[in-house]
Design a protein around this motif. Structure first.
Motif, PDB file in Angstrom:
ATOM      1  N   SER A  40     -14.576  72.855 120.150  1.00 12.25           N
ATOM      2  CA  SER A  40     -14.717  73.171 121.585  1.00 12.25           C
ATOM      3  C   SER A  40     -13.747  74.302 121.939  1.00 12.25           C
ATOM      4  O   SER A  40     -12.718  74.488 121.277  1.00 12.25           O
ATOM      5  N   GLY A  41     -14.077  75.040 122.981  1.00 10.44           N
ATOM      6  CA  GLY A  41     -13.141  75.995 123.583  1.00 10.44           C
ATOM      7  C   GLY A  41     -12.707  77.133 122.682  1.00 10.44           C
ATOM      8  O   GLY A  41     -13.443  77.548 121.786  1.00 10.44           O
ATOM      9  N   ARG A  42     -11.484  77.619 122.938  1.00 13.86           N
ATOM     10  CA  ARG A  42     -11.002  78.841 122.285  1.00 13.86           C
ATOM     11  C   ARG A  42      -9.612  78.657 121.706  1.00 13.86           C
ATOM     12  O   ARG A  42      -8.618  79.159 122.284  1.00 13.86           O
ATOM     13  N   GLU A  95      -5.708  80.614 122.045  1.00 14.67           N
ATOM     14  CA  GLU A  95      -5.348  81.210 123.348  1.00 14.67           C
ATOM     15  C   GLU A  95      -4.065  80.595 123.916  1.00 14.67           C
ATOM     16  O   GLU A  95      -3.259  81.285 124.532  1.00 14.67           O
ATOM     17  N   ARG A 117     -15.000  83.027 115.223  1.00  8.78           N
ATOM     18  CA  ARG A 117     -14.354  84.229 115.753  1.00  8.78           C
ATOM     19  C   ARG A 117     -13.482  83.921 116.985  1.00  8.78           C
ATOM     20  O   ARG A 117     -13.907  83.206 117.891  1.00  8.78           O
ATOM     21  N   PRO A 118     -12.244  84.471 117.033  1.00 10.29           N
ATOM     22  CA  PRO A 118     -11.401  84.267 118.222  1.00 10.29           C
ATOM     23  C   PRO A 118     -12.045  84.896 119.454  1.00 10.29           C
ATOM     24  O   PRO A 118     -12.873  85.796 119.326  1.00 10.29           O
ATOM     25  N   SER A 119     -11.634  84.456 120.634  1.00  2.82           N
ATOM     26  CA  SER A 119     -12.210  84.987 121.869  1.00  2.82           C
ATOM     27  C   SER A 119     -11.855  86.469 122.015  1.00  2.82           C
ATOM     28  O   SER A 119     -10.861  86.948 121.461  1.00  2.82           O
ATOM     29  N   LEU A 143      -8.379  87.107 123.375  1.00  4.03           N
ATOM     30  CA  LEU A 143      -7.318  86.844 122.392  1.00  4.03           C
ATOM     31  C   LEU A 143      -7.251  88.007 121.403  1.00  4.03           C
ATOM     32  O   LEU A 143      -6.154  88.458 121.044  1.00  4.03           O
ATOM     33  N   GLN A 185      -5.061  81.329 115.992  1.00  7.27           N
ATOM     34  CA  GLN A 185      -6.193  80.428 116.065  1.00  7.27           C
ATOM     35  C   GLN A 185      -6.057  79.290 115.039  1.00  7.27           C
ATOM     36  O   GLN A 185      -6.325  78.132 115.344  1.00  7.27           O
ATOM     37  N   ASP A 188      -3.531  73.661 121.620  1.00  7.21           N
ATOM     38  CA  ASP A 188      -4.872  73.953 122.133  1.00  7.21           C
ATOM     39  C   ASP A 188      -5.479  72.806 122.941  1.00  7.21           C
ATOM     40  O   ASP A 188      -6.158  73.039 123.936  1.00  7.21           O
ATOM     41  N   GLU A 240      -8.047  71.198 122.245  1.00  8.40           N
ATOM     42  CA  GLU A 240      -9.500  71.229 122.105  1.00  8.40           C
ATOM     43  C   GLU A 240      -9.888  70.138 121.100  1.00  8.40           C
ATOM     44  O   GLU A 240      -9.025  69.532 120.473  1.00  8.40           O
ATOM     45  N   ARG A 282     -19.093  75.216 119.568  1.00  6.75           N
ATOM     46  CA  ARG A 282     -19.842  76.007 118.580  1.00  6.75           C
ATOM     47  C   ARG A 282     -19.625  75.411 117.203  1.00  6.75           C
ATOM     48  O   ARG A 282     -18.594  74.776 116.937  1.00  6.75           O
TER      49      ARG A 282
END
Ligand SMILES: Nc1ncnc2c1ncn2[C@@H]1O[C@H](COP(=O)(O)OP(=O)(O)O)[C@@H](O)[C@H]1O
Ligand SMILES: Cc1ncc(C[n+]2csc(CCOP(=O)(O)OP(=O)(O)O)c2C)c(N)n1
Ligand SMILES: [Mg+2]
Length: 319
Positions: free
Chosen positions: A157-159, A162, A238-240, A243, A256, A262, A264, A289
């Motif tokens: 989930s999420g990023r 960050e 892939r990082p956001s 970021l 990451q 995080d 997440e 993802r």
């Protein structure tokens, strides 16, 4: 044993202390312990925040209170539970009433929003430390770290990354940069525990963990407890974009995989459950993802290479 990690200390001396009781369904080693006394199983977890270790000394008290609950909600989320009750241990260097009022406001607001009652605790003098014990109810068979199977997919989930960048922004950047990278800063200050996602994944995911020490180390706990290898795919992980903009490619990857903070969820689910995973994420309004696959073997792999450096993840007693 100088230089051993907190995990060595737990394994060698602290796990499994005390009486053996048959109402303990799961002891140390997962995001929460599971106990049962009739009714639905209970989930219990405790995490501590220490000033200068878990949060910078200049973090406003409101956000210290918020984070103390958020990191614990995240453990209940990782088990797919419903958070219910908390006990708060607060250690303060001085009886600073306005600090405590702000702290209580941040904690209280998140507690109300997540349906948690703070039912007791303890207040003492000492270096600023917040310890919070949380108990939740299972909403079905709890998600655990030990249920991943070869052939499952790995989801995120999420990023991740960050929050670690946001901490660096908080600590290093001037006022203009702070404003420019507000989104990263927010990822550190106010993590959003994925309680709704965890609950939606009960009966769908095969294993789950919340990310506190970094994706590589925490995915490694699923691998170790499940007896499998997690193969992560760099393009899918892939990082956001923001970021990447702040950190550049190599540093973004490092943050990451090993930055931490995080909160997440990383979880696995059978391939056939793809549609159900996406439906669960939609219901929970949480972006997820697929970032890899579970294979036979051990450890966490990144683009076909094993991540051997466990120090990539946050470890309290290893510098
Ligand atoms: N003092 C302790 N005694 C027994 N078990 C512990 C102790 N400290 C941590 N553990 C257990 O070890 C596991 C790993 O701890 P930790 O890394 O803090 O997990 P988490 O990231 O879920 O907070 C957890 O299951 C936790 O309950
Ligand atoms: C001032 C400051 N420095 C560094 C960090 C980074 N950091 C400290 S502890 C930690 C990992 C999470 O803490 P831990 O106590 O291991 O939580 P748990 O795994 O038990 O949930 C990270 C990434 C931080 N949050 N604040
Ligand atoms: Mg912990």
């Amino acid at each position: 044993m100088a230089g051993c990690s907190e995990f060595d200390l737990i394994d060698r001396h602290l796990a499994g202390l005390g009486a053996e009781r048959d109402d303990v369904l799961l002891g140390p080693g997962d995001d929460a312990a599971i106990t049962q006394d009739g009714g639905r199983p209970l989930l219990m977890a405790l995490d501590t925040l220490v000033e200068g270790v878990h949060f910078p000394a200049d973090l406003p008290a409101y956000w210290v209170g918020y984070r103390a609950l958020a990191v614990n909600l995240s453990d209940i989320a990782a088990m797919g539970g419903e958070p219910c009750w908390a006990l708060l241990g607060l250690t303060l260097p001085a009886p600073d009433e306005s600090w405590v009022a702000q702290f209580a406001s941040g904690l209280g607001r998140l507690a109300r929003a997540s349906g948690v009652a703070v039912i007791g605790g303890d207040v003492t003098r000492g270096p600023l430390t917040v310890s919070l014990q949380i108990t939740g109810r299972a909403t079905g068979a709890p998600l655990r770290r030990d249920g991943a199977h070869a052939g499952d997919r790995v989801w995120l989930s999420g990023r991740p990354g960050e929050a670690a960048a946001g901490l660096a922004v908080w600590q290093q950047e001037g006022a203009r940069e702070q404003a420019r990278w507000q989104g990263l800063r927010q990822a550190f200050i106010a993590p959003r525990p994925r309680v709704a996602l965890g609950q939606a994944l009960v009966g769908v995911a095969s294993a789950a963990i919340d990310l506190s020490d970094g994706l590589a180390a925490d995915a490694g706990h699923i691998a170790a407890r499940s007896g499998v290898a997690l193969h992560l795919d760099p393009p899918r992980g892939r990082p956001s974009a923001r970021l990447l903009r702040w950190a550049g490619e190599a540093e973004a990857r490092r943050l990451q995989l090993g930055g931490g903070d995080d909160y997440e969820l990383c979880f696995t689910a059978p391939r056939e459950a793809d549609v159900m995973v996406r439906a669960a994420a939609r219901r929970a309004r949480t972006p997820v993802r697929c970032i890899g696959e579970v294979h036979e073997g051990e450890g966490v792999w990144w683009g076909g290479e094993p991540i051997l450096d466990r120090a990539a993840g946050y470890c309290h007693f290893v510098s």
